[in-house]
Design an enzyme around this catalytic site. Sequence first.
Site, PDB file in Angstrom:
ATOM      1  N   CYS A   4      20.148  48.290  15.286  1.00 52.70           N
ATOM      2  CA  CYS A   4      21.555  47.884  15.337  1.00 52.70           C
ATOM      3  C   CYS A   4      21.619  46.445  15.867  1.00 52.70           C
ATOM      4  O   CYS A   4      21.165  46.165  16.988  1.00 52.70           O
ATOM      5  CB  CYS A   4      22.360  48.831  16.228  1.00 52.70           C
ATOM      6  SG  CYS A   4      24.032  48.219  16.533  1.00 52.70           S
ATOM      7  N   HIS A  96      28.511  49.131  14.509  1.00 58.11           N
ATOM      8  CA  HIS A  96      28.650  49.233  15.976  1.00 58.11           C
ATOM      9  C   HIS A  96      30.077  48.771  16.224  1.00 58.11           C
ATOM     10  O   HIS A  96      30.433  47.627  15.880  1.00 58.11           O
ATOM     11  CB  HIS A  96      27.614  48.317  16.655  1.00 58.11           C
ATOM     12  CG  HIS A  96      27.638  48.319  18.166  1.00 58.11           C
ATOM     13  ND1 HIS A  96      26.499  48.516  18.926  1.00 58.11           N
ATOM     14  CD2 HIS A  96      28.647  48.108  19.047  1.00 58.11           C
ATOM     15  CE1 HIS A  96      26.816  48.438  20.220  1.00 58.11           C
ATOM     16  NE2 HIS A  96      28.119  48.178  20.323  1.00 58.11           N
ATOM     17  N   HIS A  98      33.449  47.238  16.840  1.00 60.00           N
ATOM     18  CA  HIS A  98      33.750  45.870  17.289  1.00 60.00           C
ATOM     19  C   HIS A  98      35.170  45.506  16.896  1.00 60.00           C
ATOM     20  O   HIS A  98      35.714  46.005  15.912  1.00 60.00           O
ATOM     21  CB  HIS A  98      32.749  44.863  16.708  1.00 60.00           C
ATOM     22  CG  HIS A  98      32.636  44.900  15.216  1.00 60.00           C
ATOM     23  ND1 HIS A  98      31.864  45.827  14.553  1.00 60.00           N
ATOM     24  CD2 HIS A  98      33.202  44.127  14.254  1.00 60.00           C
ATOM     25  CE1 HIS A  98      31.953  45.611  13.255  1.00 60.00           C
ATOM     26  NE2 HIS A  98      32.769  44.591  13.040  1.00 60.00           N
TER      27      HIS A  98
HETATM   28  P1  5GP Z   1      32.705  43.709   9.954  1.00 59.53           P
HETATM   29  O1  5GP Z   1      31.640  44.756  10.234  1.00 59.53           O
HETATM   30  O2  5GP Z   1      33.953  43.923  10.751  1.00 59.53           O
HETATM   31  O3  5GP Z   1      32.975  43.569   8.487  1.00 59.53           O
HETATM   32  O4  5GP Z   1      32.136  42.286  10.386  1.00 59.53           O
HETATM   33  C1  5GP Z   1      30.976  42.096  11.165  1.00 59.53           C
HETATM   34  C2  5GP Z   1      31.037  40.697  11.742  1.00 59.53           C
HETATM   35  O5  5GP Z   1      29.850  40.480  12.480  1.00 59.53           O
HETATM   36  C3  5GP Z   1      31.133  39.573  10.694  1.00 59.53           C
HETATM   37  O6  5GP Z   1      32.301  38.791  10.953  1.00 59.53           O
HETATM   38  C4  5GP Z   1      29.840  38.778  10.884  1.00 59.53           C
HETATM   39  O7  5GP Z   1      30.022  37.388  10.732  1.00 59.53           O
HETATM   40  C5  5GP Z   1      29.424  39.151  12.308  1.00 59.53           C
HETATM   41  N1  5GP Z   1      27.978  39.135  12.505  1.00 59.53           N
HETATM   42  C6  5GP Z   1      27.041  39.766  11.739  1.00 59.53           C
HETATM   43  N2  5GP Z   1      25.809  39.560  12.228  1.00 59.53           N
HETATM   44  C7  5GP Z   1      25.956  38.784  13.332  1.00 59.53           C
HETATM   45  C8  5GP Z   1      25.027  38.248  14.277  1.00 59.53           C
HETATM   46  O8  5GP Z   1      23.804  38.436  14.201  1.00 59.53           O
HETATM   47  N3  5GP Z   1      25.546  37.485  15.282  1.00 59.53           N
HETATM   48  C9  5GP Z   1      26.897  37.275  15.421  1.00 59.53           C
HETATM   49  N4  5GP Z   1      27.278  36.504  16.446  1.00 59.53           N
HETATM   50  N5  5GP Z   1      27.802  37.775  14.541  1.00 59.53           N
HETATM   51  C10 5GP Z   1      27.337  38.513  13.520  1.00 59.53           C
HETATM   52 ZN    ZN Z   2      24.694  49.361  18.306  1.00 63.05          ZN
END
Ligand code: 5GP
Ligand code: ZN
Length: 110
Positions: A4, A96, A98
């Site tokens: 994760c 996870h 968020h």
């Molecule tokens: P969702 O799951 O709500 O579609 O978005 C996941 C968010 O996590 C995205 O906006 C993406 O840019 C961010 N994200 C994905 N991987 C990473 C990472 O390794 N580091 C950071 N800081 N953000 C991440």
């Molecule tokens: Zn997690």
Amino acid sequence: MPNCIFCKIVLREIPSLIVAETDQVLVFKDINPKASIHDLIIPKKHISDIQSLSKQDGALMGEIILMAQQLARELSGSQSFRLVSNNGPAVQLVSHLHFHFLAGKNLPDF
Ligand code: 5GP
Ligand code: ZN
């Protein structure tokens, strides 16, 4: 939770720009910002999504909302913001829980 990305960020196994932290909650900058301020507020413990929350997570969820309030208070100028949580495989890239804290310029429509 092995594999994760956000658990690895909590453990500092993957670098991130950390904005705020409590015992139970971490806030860090989204790697691909959709607005001039785009932070991710997460519980430190692995919870996949809103559907996976239980009654015992009530205080944790309150802490997450209060963290959004604190981030808004720290904004210069307008305290307007958007708090967004994508849930489920059709819309959620990282499994996870968020909350996207979006503020400032270039706020996307939703
Ligand atoms: P969702 O799951 O709500 O579609 O978005 C996941 C968010 O996590 C995205 O906006 C993406 O840019 C961010 N994200 C994905 N991987 C990473 C990472 O390794 N580091 C950071 N800081 N953000 C991440
Ligand atoms: Zn997690």
